[in-house]
Design an enzyme around this catalytic site. Sequence first.
Site, mmCIF file in Angstrom:
data_model
loop_
_atom_site.group_PDB
_atom_site.id
_atom_site.type_symbol
_atom_site.label_atom_id
_atom_site.label_comp_id
_atom_site.label_asym_id
_atom_site.label_seq_id
_atom_site.Cartn_x
_atom_site.Cartn_y
_atom_site.Cartn_z
ATOM 1 N N GLU A 63 0.836 -1.205 0.000
ATOM 2 C CA GLU A 63 0.000 0.000 0.000
ATOM 3 C C GLU A 63 0.869 1.253 0.000
ATOM 4 O OE1 GLU A 63 -2.968 2.306 -0.583
ATOM 5 O OE2 GLU A 63 -3.447 0.188 -0.318
ATOM 6 N N GLU A 70 2.143 6.179 -7.138
ATOM 7 C CA GLU A 70 1.109 7.097 -7.630
ATOM 8 C C GLU A 70 1.574 8.549 -7.543
ATOM 9 O OE1 GLU A 70 -2.570 6.285 -5.635
ATOM 10 O OE2 GLU A 70 -3.005 4.579 -6.932
#
Length: 122
Positions: A63, A70
Amino acid sequence: MKKVIRSFGYAFKGISYAYATQLNFRIHIGATVTAVALGLLLGVNAGEWLWISLTITLVIITEMLNTAIELLTDLASPEYNTKAGHVKDISAGCVVIAAVFAVITGAIIFLPKLYLLATHAA
């Protein structure tokens, strides 16, 4: 020694950033708390704790890497780009794979204990 201490500060700053800005990270932390509480309540053994710890670590790491990828992708490609979208999708897919592994591992460890608890309580 100051550099080492400072590097830990940066690391905790990154964890804090992920927690403050990423809903999915907070969901994974909630799942972590739930898994640890269940493990304590159901008395999982050392081998089971190792699997639980592995899956928790795997999901949290993926994560956080997804978040980093991102952010970096958005920095490198602020406008829409098909390849940048693929990068982000693949990164998110890694998190899904880790999360599915965690759910399967949790089911293998917790479901028999919960079943036993439910059948003996009835």
